[in-house]
Write a protein that holds these residues in place. Structure first.
Motif, short mmCIF file in Angstrom:
data_model
loop_
_atom_site.label_atom_id
_atom_site.label_comp_id
_atom_site.label_asym_id
_atom_site.label_seq_id
_atom_site.Cartn_x
_atom_site.Cartn_y
_atom_site.Cartn_z
N PHE A 54 0.83 -1.21 0.00
CA PHE A 54 0.00 0.00 0.00
C PHE A 54 0.86 1.26 0.00
N LEU A 55 2.00 1.22 0.69
CA LEU A 55 2.90 2.37 0.67
C LEU A 55 3.45 2.61 -0.74
N ARG A 56 3.76 1.52 -1.45
CA ARG A 56 4.23 1.66 -2.83
C ARG A 56 3.12 2.20 -3.72
N ALA A 57 1.89 1.75 -3.47
CA ALA A 57 0.76 2.26 -4.23
C ALA A 57 0.58 3.76 -3.99
N TYR A 58 0.70 4.16 -2.73
CA TYR A 58 0.60 5.58 -2.39
C TYR A 58 1.69 6.38 -3.09
N ALA A 59 2.93 5.87 -3.06
CA ALA A 59 4.04 6.58 -3.72
C ALA A 59 3.81 6.69 -5.21
N LYS A 60 3.15 5.72 -5.79
CA LYS A 60 2.90 5.73 -7.24
C LYS A 60 1.81 6.73 -7.61
N LEU A 61 0.80 6.89 -6.74
CA LEU A 61 -0.41 7.63 -7.12
C LEU A 61 -0.48 9.06 -6.62
N TYR A 62 0.24 9.39 -5.54
CA TYR A 62 -0.04 10.66 -4.87
C TYR A 62 0.24 11.87 -5.75
N ALA A 63 1.19 11.74 -6.71
CA ALA A 63 1.55 12.89 -7.55
C ALA A 63 0.59 13.10 -8.71
N ASN A 64 -0.31 12.14 -8.97
CA ASN A 64 -1.26 12.29 -10.07
C ASN A 64 -2.22 13.43 -9.81
N ASP A 79 -5.54 13.82 0.31
CA ASP A 79 -5.20 14.76 1.38
C ASP A 79 -5.54 14.13 2.74
N GLY A 80 -4.60 14.23 3.66
CA GLY A 80 -4.79 13.62 4.96
C GLY A 80 -4.38 12.16 5.01
N MET A 81 -3.59 11.74 4.01
CA MET A 81 -3.14 10.35 3.96
C MET A 81 -2.28 10.03 5.19
N SER A 82 -2.51 8.83 5.76
CA SER A 82 -1.78 8.45 6.96
C SER A 82 -1.63 6.94 7.03
N LEU A 83 -0.79 6.49 7.95
CA LEU A 83 -0.63 5.05 8.15
C LEU A 83 -1.91 4.43 8.71
N LYS A 84 -2.69 5.21 9.45
CA LYS A 84 -3.94 4.69 10.01
C LYS A 84 -4.93 4.33 8.91
N ARG A 85 -4.93 5.12 7.83
CA ARG A 85 -5.85 4.83 6.73
C ARG A 85 -5.47 3.50 6.06
N ILE A 86 -4.17 3.26 5.90
CA ILE A 86 -3.72 1.98 5.35
C ILE A 86 -4.11 0.85 6.30
N GLU A 87 -3.93 1.09 7.60
CA GLU A 87 -4.25 0.07 8.58
C GLU A 87 -5.73 -0.29 8.53
N SER A 124 -9.36 5.54 -1.34
CA SER A 124 -9.11 4.23 -0.75
C SER A 124 -9.23 3.13 -1.80
N ASP A 125 -10.26 3.24 -2.64
CA ASP A 125 -10.42 2.25 -3.71
C ASP A 125 -9.29 2.35 -4.72
N LYS A 126 -8.83 3.57 -4.98
CA LYS A 126 -7.71 3.74 -5.92
C LYS A 126 -6.47 3.02 -5.41
N MET A 127 -6.18 3.18 -4.12
CA MET A 127 -4.99 2.53 -3.57
C MET A 127 -5.09 1.02 -3.66
N LEU A 128 -6.26 0.47 -3.29
CA LEU A 128 -6.42 -0.97 -3.36
C LEU A 128 -6.37 -1.45 -4.81
N GLN A 129 -6.93 -0.68 -5.74
CA GLN A 129 -6.84 -1.03 -7.16
C GLN A 129 -5.39 -1.04 -7.62
N GLU A 130 -4.60 -0.09 -7.14
CA GLU A 130 -3.19 -0.03 -7.54
C GLU A 130 -2.42 -1.23 -6.99
N VAL A 131 -2.72 -1.64 -5.75
CA VAL A 131 -2.08 -2.84 -5.20
C VAL A 131 -2.43 -4.06 -6.04
N ILE A 132 -3.72 -4.19 -6.41
CA ILE A 132 -4.14 -5.30 -7.27
C ILE A 132 -3.45 -5.22 -8.61
N ARG A 133 -3.35 -4.01 -9.16
CA ARG A 133 -2.70 -3.84 -10.47
C ARG A 133 -1.24 -4.26 -10.42
#
Length: 608
Positions: A54-64, A79-87, A124-133
């Motif tokens: 999920f951290l890699r997904a975040y790093a990939k997507l946040y600049a879009n 905005d407001g991304m945190s480790l708690k949201r991943i958890e 949240s769905d974008k991050m999970l989609q990126e992990v699946i991708r």
């Protein structure tokens, strides 16, 4: 390897049994290896529950740019991304309670004047989609056909077109293929059946089905989705490639062996007869007869064009557009088209009848990826006969040439007048050079695009002249220079203190055909590594007040927006000064500081 401190970091990166799991890149390399060997994949759902993925997904997507665009939940953005949201996402996956939210549907115009539906998922769905991708891409990429070029690392439009230039010599018929509403008509059951052949994990397949069936909101009315992988979804292009890989395999494993025979054409008997007559005339010293025969022979092909024992079938696909080149009779070309149509029906897709054409390769033009394609025939240049030729369509040249014309003459762009000279030149250059770079594989790119360049140049000069209330001659005298490539163009140089000046050029590069041009869409980047932001987030420390509680990330779309916030203040707010000092669109802050930024404590007006 990313390092972090604190119980929360360990919990997010580990999450119980996942502590034993390999780090993200190692896991992706392992499943890539299994894909290369054609082995089945198991326990995918369990391995998705990795904080590192999920951290890699975040790093990939946040600049879009779309990361801050809300879906159906206005609060669920980057905005407001945190480790708690991943958890929270990982915990929902573990408990089996994760639910996909409907996407917000909007429409974007197509060239034809119609509208294309575009889905906007929540963050949240974008991050999970990126992990699946990432997982599916690592597994399926080694299994995809070499004929597939769309939405793949290291491939793009230019690689697809170049394969035609290099391998399709002598093609007689083109079969232009287009799948009707491919993204919107993908059969969910067929797609999951194809994926389920190799991925033996029912929980993962159920998660995919939930994503496909999530539905969409249009004008705030809910609509179910019975088919399709909506455009705008991060994983949609890859899912489409997985399904259409069945078509690639069908063409390569069944149609190509069936419609390919012989390595070379047999000799043309008429050509051979004329060669013997030339030899006889030469022996008899009849120069006039020899020259006449040689001139006549030049019009004939050396190989027999009607050789029944020689057939070739070529194939290339980019997303849902594909093209076949066939050497053989037209009846067989129509037969191939019908077989492809019948096969597509078995995977739940339809061929667009109005766009799927059988085109004569030498007397007509096939359209593929915005290029016109034909097979060259020339009486003067025998060497080009049979070779594929790409060209810029006339309507493309006409459209770009008339874009900034009024009454048959070039026209200024008043919407740019309030911008700096540097920005104006850069705007023209980016638009024009992007078109030139794309059509650099066309043999007539110079002929078709130099007239476009002239109109753009005149429009640029008139825009600058209008801005400065001067004549066009004044603009030429001030800005018209020779570029390092030896081409005359408009140039603006901006001086910078203690740094090299920056320069904007228009028309600095020559317009030339280049078969080996590298396009920006083929940069290979299988594993994205943007660890700088992740290291700041995992440090668990507010970059404004030093607090270690409730750490999250404040995002801005552009640094330009931060500078605008500072323009109305004598002194830049602390948060803005920090972002400008870092040169980043992100700032790691605690919840209290983040609320203060958004409520206007730092800069007065409320941030939107």
């Amino acid at each position: 390897m990313l390092h972090g401190e604190g119980e929360q970091v360990n919990r997010v990166l580990g999450m119980g049994e996942a502590c034993e799991m390999q780090d993200a890149q190692t896991y992706l390399e392992i499943i890539r290896s299994r894909g290369e060997r054609g082995l089945e994949l198991k326990r995918v759902y369990r391995n998705l529950q990795s904080g590192r993925l999920f951290l890699r997904a975040y790093a990939k997507l946040y600049a879009n740019q779309g990361a801050l665009t809300p879906g159906t939940d206005p609060e669920d953005t980057v905005d407001g991304m945190s480790l708690k949201r991943i958890e929270r996402i990982i915990k929902a996956l573990q408990e089996g309670t994760y639910r996909w939210k409907p996407v917000r549907r909007t429409y974007i115009p197509k060239r034809s004047g119609k509208l294309r539906p575009l889905g906007m998922p929540n963050w949240s769905d974008k991050m999970l989609q990126e992990v699946i991708r990432m997982v599916l891409n690592a597994y399926y990429e080694p299994q995809f056909s070499d004929a597939s070029h769309g939405f793949r690392p290291g491939r793009g439009c230019h690689t697809a077109l170049r394969s035609i230039l290099l391998k399709w010599r002598g093609s007689k018929w083109f079969i232009e293929g287009d799948i009707k509403g491919c993204f919107d008509h993908i059969d969910h059951d067929k797609l999951l059946e194809v994926i389920g052949r190799k991925i033996k994990d029912q929980r993962f397949l159920k998660l995919l089905r939930g994503m496909l069936k999530a539905g969409y909101l249009e004008n705030w009315r809910y609509h179910r989705t019975y088919s399709g992988a909506p455009q705008g979804g991060i994983v949609s292009p890859l899912l489409t490639n997985i399904l259409l890989n069945e078509l690639d395999r069908y063409v390569e494993e069944e149609l190509m062996p069936l419609y390919t025979r012989g390595e070379r054409r047999r000799a043309n008997p008429v050509y051979e007869k004329m060669t013997r007559q030339m030899t006889r005339a030469k022996q008899q010293g009849s120069v006039k007869e020899y020259k006449a025969l040689k001139k006549q022979r030049r019009l004939l092909p050396r190989g027999d064009p009607n050789d029944p024992d020689y057939q070739q079938l070529h194939y290339v696909r980019y997303a849902d557009d594909f093209l076949l080149g066939y050497v053989g009779p037209k009846s067989k070309a129509n037969e191939i088209k019908q077989k492809i149509k019948d096969f597509l029906a078995t995977i739940g897709l339809k061929l667009s009848e109005e766009k799927t054409l059988v085109t004569h390769a030498t007397t007509q033009r096939a359209r593929f990826l915005g290029y016109d394609i034909h097979i060259a025939r020339s009486k003067e240049r025998r060497g080009v006969n049979g070779s594929p030729r790409l060209s810029v369509p006339r309507e493309v040249s006409r459209e770009w040439r008339t874009r900034y014309m009024r009454g048959g003459k070039s026209w200024q762009r008043p919407e740019l007048i309030n911008r700096s000279d540097y920005d104006i030149v850069m705007t023209y250059n980016v638009e024009f050079q992007g078109m030139v770079n794309y059509y650099t594989l066309a043999h007539d790119v110079s002929k078709k695009l130099y007239p476009v360049k002239w109109i753009y140049l005149q429009s640029l000069v008139k825009t600058l002249a209008n801005k400065h209330k001067q004549s066009a001659a004044w603009v030429y005298q001030r800005y018209y220079r020779k570029s390092p490539q030896g081409v005359m163009g408009i140039t603006v140089e901006v001086a910078r203190e203690n740094r090299r000046p920056i320069t904007a050029w228009f028309g600095a590069k020559p317009i030339r055909f280049d078969k080996w041009a590298k396009s920006g869409d083929i940069k290979r980047q299988l594993f994205i590594n943007r660890s700088e932001l992740l290291e700041r987030l995992l440090a668990e420390k507010c970059e404004l007040c030093g607090s270690t509680e409730g750490i999250e990330v404040h995002h801005m779309r552009k640094l330009k927006d931060v500078k605008k916030k500072c323009s109305s203040h004598k002194e830049a707010p602390q948060w803005a000064a920090k972002m400008l000092n870092l040169g980043r669109k992100t700032l790691v802050v605690c919840t209290q500081c983040h609320r203060a930024i958004h409520s206007g404590t730092y800069d007065g007006p409320r941030l939107k």
